[in-house]
Motif scaffolding. Structure first.
Motif, PDB file in Angstrom:
ATOM      1  N   ASP A  86      54.618  58.030  26.132  1.00  0.00           N
ATOM      2  CA  ASP A  86      55.125  59.336  26.535  1.00  0.00           C
ATOM      3  C   ASP A  86      55.562  60.189  25.352  1.00  0.00           C
ATOM      4  O   ASP A  86      56.234  61.215  25.529  1.00  0.00           O
ATOM      5  CB  ASP A  86      56.291  59.176  27.508  1.00  0.00           C
ATOM      6  CG  ASP A  86      57.431  58.332  26.941  1.00  0.00           C
ATOM      7  OD1 ASP A  86      57.254  57.706  25.873  1.00  0.00           O
ATOM      8  OD2 ASP A  86      58.513  58.298  27.575  1.00  0.00           O
ATOM      9  N   SER A  87      55.177  59.804  24.133  1.00  0.00           N
ATOM     10  CA  SER A  87      55.497  60.604  22.956  1.00  0.00           C
ATOM     11  C   SER A  87      54.465  61.708  22.797  1.00  0.00           C
ATOM     12  O   SER A  87      53.386  61.664  23.397  1.00  0.00           O
ATOM     13  CB  SER A  87      55.495  59.714  21.710  1.00  0.00           C
ATOM     14  OG  SER A  87      54.177  59.267  21.427  1.00  0.00           O
ATOM     15  N   PRO A  88      54.752  62.730  21.981  1.00  0.00           N
ATOM     16  CA  PRO A  88      53.764  63.797  21.780  1.00  0.00           C
ATOM     17  C   PRO A  88      52.429  63.273  21.258  1.00  0.00           C
ATOM     18  O   PRO A  88      51.365  63.782  21.645  1.00  0.00           O
ATOM     19  CB  PRO A  88      54.443  64.707  20.752  1.00  0.00           C
ATOM     20  CG  PRO A  88      55.905  64.491  20.958  1.00  0.00           C
ATOM     21  CD  PRO A  88      56.042  63.038  21.320  1.00  0.00           C
ATOM     22  N   GLU A  89      52.469  62.249  20.403  1.00  0.00           N
ATOM     23  CA  GLU A  89      51.220  61.702  19.855  1.00  0.00           C
ATOM     24  C   GLU A  89      50.534  60.754  20.836  1.00  0.00           C
ATOM     25  O   GLU A  89      49.302  60.676  20.885  1.00  0.00           O
ATOM     26  CB  GLU A  89      51.508  60.946  18.554  1.00  0.00           C
ATOM     27  CG  GLU A  89      52.151  61.765  17.464  1.00  0.00           C
ATOM     28  CD  GLU A  89      53.672  61.753  17.544  1.00  0.00           C
ATOM     29  OE1 GLU A  89      54.302  62.231  16.585  1.00  0.00           O
ATOM     30  OE2 GLU A  89      54.234  61.258  18.553  1.00  0.00           O
ATOM     31  N   GLY A  90      51.330  60.014  21.605  1.00  0.00           N
ATOM     32  CA  GLY A  90      50.761  59.005  22.483  1.00  0.00           C
ATOM     33  C   GLY A  90      50.347  59.505  23.849  1.00  0.00           C
ATOM     34  O   GLY A  90      49.460  58.921  24.484  1.00  0.00           O
ATOM     35  N   ALA A  91      50.965  60.589  24.322  1.00  0.00           N
ATOM     36  CA  ALA A  91      50.680  61.066  25.675  1.00  0.00           C
ATOM     37  C   ALA A  91      49.211  61.431  25.889  1.00  0.00           C
ATOM     38  O   ALA A  91      48.634  61.087  26.934  1.00  0.00           O
ATOM     39  CB  ALA A  91      51.580  62.257  26.012  1.00  0.00           C
ATOM     40  N   PRO A  92      48.546  62.123  24.943  1.00  0.00           N
ATOM     41  CA  PRO A  92      47.123  62.408  25.161  1.00  0.00           C
ATOM     42  C   PRO A  92      46.266  61.140  25.215  1.00  0.00           C
ATOM     43  O   PRO A  92      45.279  61.089  25.956  1.00  0.00           O
ATOM     44  CB  PRO A  92      46.750  63.262  23.939  1.00  0.00           C
ATOM     45  CG  PRO A  92      48.036  63.836  23.460  1.00  0.00           C
ATOM     46  CD  PRO A  92      49.061  62.783  23.723  1.00  0.00           C
ATOM     47  N   LEU A  93      46.651  60.120  24.448  1.00  0.00           N
ATOM     48  CA  LEU A  93      45.913  58.855  24.485  1.00  0.00           C
ATOM     49  C   LEU A  93      46.122  58.157  25.818  1.00  0.00           C
ATOM     50  O   LEU A  93      45.183  57.594  26.403  1.00  0.00           O
ATOM     51  CB  LEU A  93      46.363  57.953  23.329  1.00  0.00           C
ATOM     52  CG  LEU A  93      46.271  58.541  21.926  1.00  0.00           C
ATOM     53  CD1 LEU A  93      46.763  57.532  20.889  1.00  0.00           C
ATOM     54  CD2 LEU A  93      44.853  58.988  21.608  1.00  0.00           C
TER      55      LEU A  93
END
Length: 272
Positions: A86-93
């Protein structure tokens, strides 16, 4: 999603690491003997070719493959660090995994099991003017297997590498191994359980190091190869990767005629 991992993929497919059903998992096979030392992989900020790496890169694996006719591909995978779902970097993944799994995984699973996600950039570049392996319609036996595999991780992709075309169509897309059929580039997405920075997470972004990464042209366990020789195999763990568990004493390197694979020498985590 628990799954069984064979030592190598199905016959007529190249097996392995840059290598996705409902059975209980079995212990991971002991890695095949390596022709290289089982010492930690070299740590560096740049890859052997001297090209700049992303700031969040943790590992680079590079190799060349050549078929009997001399046609070849330069293979490269760049593993990025993992990020909380749910982080900005991980959410798209995480969103790409949810879409790719088509109902098999969703945010409730990622939240409850504290998942992180990492992207792996995969490229296959022709080494000469002749299409690999001398014919644009690449036969399955020339497909190069990519690690990590779906035996231990959920996988999603951006369209390259390609999914195993021989599995039961009912198999979830995130539960299918990925392969390189020829030239191309894309992103493989992997998910790790219990790996966020939450208090109850055990991994804290180190679970990527409990897996193996690389390429292979061997067809089946103990069987013949496709005739595509693996050469120029290199592994680079970045300083960031070393700080997150990469190149640990338990890591091994498998560097031979059909493999360019590095990672844990211990049984792999069942992370999905």
């Amino acid at each position: 999603m628990n799954r069984v991992r064979p030592l190598l993929p199905l016959a007529l497919l190249a097996a392995v690491a840059v290598s996705l059903t409902g059975c209980d998992p079995v212990p991971a096979p002991t890695p095949a003997p390596s022709t290289a030392s089982a010492t930690p992989t070299t740590t560096a900020d740049d890859d052997p070719a001297g090209s700049e790496l992303p700031d969040d890169a943790v590992l680079v694996v590079s190799a060349n493959v050549h078929d009997a006719a001399g046609d070849g591909l330069a293979l490269r995978l760049v593993v990025h660090r993992s990020y909380a779902w749910d982080s900005p970097e991980g959410a798209p993944l995480a969103a790409a995994m949810t879409s790719g799994c088509a109902g098999a995984l969703d945010e409730s699973v990622y939240d409850g099991q504290l998942w992180s996600f990492a992207a792996i950039d995969v490229t296959a570049t022709p080494l000469g003017p002749t299409p690999w392996p001398g014919d644009p319609a690449v036969p399955l036996e020339y497909w190069v297997t990519l690690d990590p595999t779906s035996a231990f991780l959920a996988l999603a992709d951006s369209g390259f590498p390609l999914q195993d075309p021989t599995v039961d169509p009912a198999t979830p897309h995130c539960d299918r191994d990925r392969f390189i059929p020829g030239a191309g580039s894309g992103t493989l997405i992997v998910g790790f359980q219990g790996d966020t920075d939450a208090v109850d997470a055990a991994g804290h972004f180190t679970r990527w190091a409990n897996h193996r990464y690389g390429f292979s042209t061997q067809l089946v366990a103990g069987g013949s190869s496709s005739g595509a020789a693996v050469t120029e195999c290199t592994f680079v763990v970045t300083d960031l990767g070393a700080s997150l568990g990469g190149g640990a004493a338990s890591w091994v390197e498998q560097r031979d005629d059909t493999h360019c694979v590095t990672g844990t020498g211990l049984p792999e985590d069942v992370d999905s």
